[in-house]
Design an enzyme around this catalytic site. Sequence first.
Site, short mmCIF file in Angstrom:
data_model
loop_
_atom_site.label_atom_id
_atom_site.label_comp_id
_atom_site.label_asym_id
_atom_site.label_seq_id
_atom_site.Cartn_x
_atom_site.Cartn_y
_atom_site.Cartn_z
N ARG A 61 -6.63 -8.97 9.09
CA ARG A 61 -7.64 -9.20 8.04
C ARG A 61 -8.79 -8.21 8.22
O ARG A 61 -9.44 -7.81 7.26
CB ARG A 61 -8.15 -10.64 8.06
CG ARG A 61 -9.40 -10.84 7.19
CD ARG A 61 -9.61 -12.25 6.66
NE ARG A 61 -9.44 -13.29 7.64
CZ ARG A 61 -10.31 -13.58 8.62
NH1 ARG A 61 -11.43 -12.88 8.76
NH2 ARG A 61 -10.05 -14.54 9.48
N TYR A 114 -16.84 -1.33 -16.46
CA TYR A 114 -15.53 -1.99 -16.57
C TYR A 114 -15.73 -3.48 -16.89
O TYR A 114 -16.66 -4.12 -16.38
CB TYR A 114 -14.79 -1.81 -15.24
CG TYR A 114 -13.48 -2.52 -15.16
CD1 TYR A 114 -12.37 -2.06 -15.85
CD2 TYR A 114 -13.35 -3.67 -14.40
CE1 TYR A 114 -11.17 -2.71 -15.78
CE2 TYR A 114 -12.14 -4.35 -14.31
CZ TYR A 114 -11.05 -3.86 -15.02
OH TYR A 114 -9.86 -4.52 -14.95
N ASP A 186 -18.77 3.92 -9.45
CA ASP A 186 -17.34 3.66 -9.64
C ASP A 186 -16.71 4.95 -10.15
O ASP A 186 -17.00 5.39 -11.26
CB ASP A 186 -17.17 2.50 -10.65
CG ASP A 186 -15.71 2.11 -10.87
OD1 ASP A 186 -14.81 2.96 -10.66
OD2 ASP A 186 -15.45 0.96 -11.27
N LYS A 211 -5.36 2.39 -10.17
CA LYS A 211 -5.27 3.34 -11.27
C LYS A 211 -4.74 4.69 -10.75
O LYS A 211 -3.61 4.77 -10.36
CB LYS A 211 -6.63 3.47 -11.95
CG LYS A 211 -7.28 2.10 -12.27
CD LYS A 211 -6.48 1.25 -13.22
CE LYS A 211 -6.99 -0.19 -13.32
NZ LYS A 211 -8.41 -0.37 -13.52
C1 LIG Z 1 -9.33 -1.34 -13.27
C2 LIG Z 1 -10.72 -1.01 -12.94
C3 LIG Z 1 -11.46 -1.79 -12.03
C4 LIG Z 1 -10.87 -3.03 -11.39
O1 LIG Z 1 -9.78 -2.73 -10.59
P1 LIG Z 1 -8.56 -3.75 -10.25
O2 LIG Z 1 -7.75 -2.98 -9.29
O3 LIG Z 1 -7.86 -4.03 -11.56
O4 LIG Z 1 -9.17 -4.98 -9.69
C5 LIG Z 1 -12.75 -1.41 -11.72
N1 LIG Z 1 -13.31 -0.31 -12.30
C6 LIG Z 1 -12.64 0.45 -13.18
C7 LIG Z 1 -13.31 1.63 -13.80
C8 LIG Z 1 -11.33 0.13 -13.54
O5 LIG Z 1 -10.68 0.88 -14.43
#
Ligand SMILES: *Cc1c(COP(=O)(O)O)cnc(C)c1O
Length: 395
Positions: A61, A114, A186, A211
């Site tokens: 963990r 997001y 982000d 992604k």
């Molecule tokens: C998809 C996404 C998230 C969240 O990610 P998950 O892996 O789906 O939890 C956060 N920020 C952006 C810009 C995203 O495209």
Amino acid sequence: MAEKRPDLDPATLSVWAGEGESLVQGATQVPIVYSAAYGYPDVEAWLDVALGRTPGHIYSRNTNPTVHAFEEKVRALEGAPAATSFSTGMAAVSNTLHALLAPGDRVVSVKDTYGGTNRLFLDFLPRFGIEVELCETTDHEQIEGAIASGCAVLYLETPTNPTLKVMDIARLAAAGREAGATVVVDNTFATPINQTPLALGADLVLHSATKYLGGHADVLGGVVCGTPELVERVFHYREITGAALDPMAAYLLIRSVKTLYLRVERQNENALRIARWLEEEPAVAVVNYPGLESHPQHEIAARQMRGFGGMLSFGLEGGFGAVERVLPRLRLAHRAANLGAVETIAGPPATTSHVECTPEERAAMGIPEGLIRYSVGIEDAGDLIADLEQALEVA
Ligand SMILES: *Cc1c(COP(=O)(O)O)cnc(C)c1O
């Protein structure tokens, strides 16, 4: 966890970075270490690792060799001194915000983050007595004003989802630092191949690894990179609250990042070509892509990005009705709520980025119902354009 960025090109780092110390018995690939805990011959050796006097692992963990290799790979690509990882992108976002904020603190961000992040800002953080101010995404003066009023965290995301708005990271990070805020970016849409926010003054950079880092739409993950002090705080929150990345997921991500540079390079080229083609289409009312000269923040994007990414969106003259007619005709696109994969993916905001919102909320956010978000894959651009052309005949 604390090494300087090796002096190598990102194409080389994608392939080689982070793996060395996790290789065993001559294997050329990182092993998937499925061990919940790690054993020691005596209490002293055990204590040395537990207290951080020697490197090693205690319990998965907290840390795990496969997960560590993935963190090291992304750390090198972001040019960061430290990195830690998470089970999903939203775990990276939420753990970072919870680790950095306390009751009475203020966080400044923008309206176009997001969807899940936006819900954290509106539904969850206020419950813990955290004040959230969400500014107009591209109104830099308004954001600077909000920062100057004092904030513990400045949270940015650029380019944004689904309208591909761009914020000036260097300018806003400077304002954030002057106000004593921790600046978080982000970087999911851009990837470290196209944009490295730490070099532009951010303190922490995070990703939904689901992604582009994953790139094959088959694994969930998240990662945060930055200074050792800040990453340690975020890591400590995650090791206690438990959203650890699974070793199998880490293995898939390591394998994926090896081709990150190649994939992103191709996606940059494809997206620019398709965006330029869409601009000439009569059925298309608007094309949102930071690489187009017509993009309102093209100049900022050109300054802070090395490539403009694989995400674009376009609005149809015929509104949501036209979207409903066009989407089923696409042969070379999955209709799905994902992005950043090798296959092209298309969908309207109503079922993808802003599924949580009502039509009225989307309208208030400036997201037209006639929009299609198009995540460009690594296919041949000519084939994708031909596919769009035949689909748009019914627009
Ligand atoms: C998809 C996404 C998230 C969240 O990610 P998950 O892996 O789906 O939890 C956060 N920020 C952006 C810009 C995203 O495209």
